[in-house]
Design a protein around this motif. Sequence first.
Motif, PDB file in Angstrom:
ATOM      1  N   ARG A 186     -28.952  21.593 -68.985  1.00  0.00           N
ATOM      2  CA  ARG A 186     -27.582  21.099 -69.099  1.00  0.00           C
ATOM      3  C   ARG A 186     -26.623  21.998 -68.322  1.00  0.00           C
ATOM      4  NH1 ARG A 186     -26.489  20.940 -75.312  1.00  0.00           N
ATOM      5  NH2 ARG A 186     -27.710  22.846 -75.135  1.00  0.00           N
ATOM      6  N   ARG A 187     -25.466  21.437 -68.002  1.00  0.00           N
ATOM      7  CA  ARG A 187     -24.487  22.201 -67.211  1.00  0.00           C
ATOM      8  C   ARG A 187     -23.206  22.468 -67.990  1.00  0.00           C
ATOM      9  NH1 ARG A 187     -23.333  18.318 -62.612  1.00  0.00           N
ATOM     10  NH2 ARG A 187     -24.047  16.907 -64.242  1.00  0.00           N
ATOM     11  N   ILE A 188     -22.635  23.665 -67.786  1.00  0.00           N
ATOM     12  CA  ILE A 188     -21.299  23.968 -68.301  1.00  0.00           C
ATOM     13  C   ILE A 188     -20.318  23.376 -67.301  1.00  0.00           C
ATOM     14  CG2 ILE A 188     -19.610  25.798 -68.745  1.00  0.00           C
ATOM     15  CD1 ILE A 188     -21.891  27.636 -69.520  1.00  0.00           C
ATOM     16  N   SER A 189     -19.449  22.462 -67.766  1.00  0.00           N
ATOM     17  CA  SER A 189     -18.493  21.884 -66.815  1.00  0.00           C
ATOM     18  C   SER A 189     -17.174  22.650 -66.833  1.00  0.00           C
ATOM     19  CB  SER A 189     -18.255  20.404 -67.115  1.00  0.00           C
ATOM     20  OG  SER A 189     -17.883  20.235 -68.456  1.00  0.00           O
ATOM     21  N   GLN A 190     -16.891  23.351 -67.952  1.00  0.00           N
ATOM     22  CA  GLN A 190     -15.618  24.071 -68.024  1.00  0.00           C
ATOM     23  C   GLN A 190     -15.719  25.240 -68.993  1.00  0.00           C
ATOM     24  OE1 GLN A 190     -12.322  21.701 -69.393  1.00  0.00           O
ATOM     25  NE2 GLN A 190     -10.834  23.101 -68.518  1.00  0.00           N
ATOM     26  N   MET A 210     -15.302  29.702 -75.051  1.00  0.00           N
ATOM     27  CA  MET A 210     -15.046  28.286 -75.342  1.00  0.00           C
ATOM     28  C   MET A 210     -15.481  27.460 -74.137  1.00  0.00           C
ATOM     29  SD  MET A 210     -11.282  28.671 -77.104  1.00  0.00           S
ATOM     30  CE  MET A 210     -10.598  29.574 -75.725  1.00  0.00           C
ATOM     31  N   VAL A 211     -16.553  26.694 -74.280  1.00  0.00           N
ATOM     32  CA  VAL A 211     -17.082  25.957 -73.130  1.00  0.00           C
ATOM     33  C   VAL A 211     -17.213  24.466 -73.427  1.00  0.00           C
ATOM     34  CG1 VAL A 211     -18.413  27.985 -72.385  1.00  0.00           C
ATOM     35  CG2 VAL A 211     -19.552  26.219 -73.713  1.00  0.00           C
ATOM     36  N   THR A 212     -17.261  23.686 -72.358  1.00  0.00           N
ATOM     37  CA  THR A 212     -17.548  22.255 -72.445  1.00  0.00           C
ATOM     38  C   THR A 212     -18.813  22.006 -71.641  1.00  0.00           C
ATOM     39  OG1 THR A 212     -15.170  21.814 -72.420  1.00  0.00           O
ATOM     40  CG2 THR A 212     -16.617  19.942 -71.998  1.00  0.00           C
ATOM     41  N   SER A 269     -17.058  17.681 -75.051  1.00  0.00           N
ATOM     42  CA  SER A 269     -15.891  18.191 -75.793  1.00  0.00           C
ATOM     43  C   SER A 269     -15.900  19.710 -75.766  1.00  0.00           C
ATOM     44  CB  SER A 269     -15.918  17.750 -77.262  1.00  0.00           C
ATOM     45  OG  SER A 269     -16.302  16.427 -77.375  1.00  0.00           O
ATOM     46  N   LEU A 270     -14.696  20.266 -75.873  1.00  0.00           N
ATOM     47  CA  LEU A 270     -14.552  21.724 -75.822  1.00  0.00           C
ATOM     48  C   LEU A 270     -14.992  22.342 -77.149  1.00  0.00           C
ATOM     49  CD1 LEU A 270     -13.398  24.228 -74.283  1.00  0.00           C
ATOM     50  CD2 LEU A 270     -11.245  23.778 -75.457  1.00  0.00           C
ATOM     51  N   PRO A 305     -21.880  21.381 -84.765  1.00  0.00           N
ATOM     52  CA  PRO A 305     -22.122  21.084 -83.346  1.00  0.00           C
ATOM     53  C   PRO A 305     -21.003  20.227 -82.743  1.00  0.00           C
ATOM     54  CG  PRO A 305     -23.930  20.291 -84.754  1.00  0.00           C
ATOM     55  CD  PRO A 305     -22.914  20.889 -85.657  1.00  0.00           C
ATOM     56  N   VAL A 306     -20.662  20.516 -81.519  1.00  0.00           N
ATOM     57  CA  VAL A 306     -19.638  19.762 -80.800  1.00  0.00           C
ATOM     58  C   VAL A 306     -20.383  18.946 -79.742  1.00  0.00           C
ATOM     59  CG1 VAL A 306     -17.886  20.154 -79.013  1.00  0.00           C
ATOM     60  CG2 VAL A 306     -17.714  21.350 -81.185  1.00  0.00           C
TER      61      VAL A 306
END
Length: 320
Positions: A203-207, A188-190, A163-164, A158-159
């Motif tokens: 939760r939200r994907i920021s990138q 690949m998401v953050t 973090s990306l 888990p990341v």
Amino acid sequence: MRIAAMMGIVPFSVKRPRIVTIGSPSPLHDSYRLPLSMDIGLYHYHMLPATTPVEELVKKLNILKPDLLRGFPSMLGLLASEQLQSRLQINPRFIAGGGEALTEEMRQQLKVVWPKSAVFDIYGTQEGIRSMECSPGGGMHLFEDLGIIEVVDEHNRPVPDGSLGHKILFTNLFSFTLPIIRYEISDMVTLDTEPCSCGRPFRRISQINGRNDDVIYLKSRTGDQVAVHPVQFWDVLESFREIRQYQVVQECDGIYLHLVLDNGNEAVIDSIRERLGRELQALGVSKPAIHVKPAATLGDRSGNMGKWKNIISNLNQTPP
Ligand SMILES: [Zn+2]
């Protein structure tokens, strides 16, 4: 319907909202099936295949005049330049990208062309991940009631949020016909570390940095390999308004940029090469060889379910 509602599209309003999706021509792709399942009479729904020639899309859109225009960001970019040249004349209240990454540069371009439209980003996968912004640019809420989303590294560890990740493991909570358990998705998401001010618990994907199989490896100054993420190419190439469409192809003698430029804009080629070279060197790439190839058109979309693949490597490379 949740996605439409989050944009502010209300189904039982007096006038039925007119929704046009430019999606995949293939019934195997999400962007084909999802609109079909939404066409239940609450909206005026129209589907146009992304493989249609642009001139024809322009003609149809001018007649349909959508309230919501949905499409692959690369297609929205093409349509924005049609609107700039006054061939396309529509004023959607909502614009939504999906199926490919909607970069900040592309969002800005769309805002310049359609200043009164709200530009949303949608991210989803065939396997059932759904996510949607609650406000333009505010990060995409993952619909965590539909699935368990784990952002992990190369070794499935888990990341932490913020973090990306290298990939996503997805477990589907609604499909009993085809259960999917910790299915590997190469995006690949953050994820955002903070809860959203809108109060939704998801939760939200920021990138999104693209797919890990679109990462290109180039030689570094110390002789190792540098991983260049798709986002690094997008950031540079989409900051140039003159580029209508692009494709980055890695060959054994360097990086080829195939560019469709707006008429008379060839002068910008040197600054594109220079800017990308500078960015790659900042990442540690040793003397990147960049070849720019202007083109009148770039291939067709039929081989990739209507999506535009903008990063390609023709080298057999394995990540270090
Ligand atoms: Zn929110």
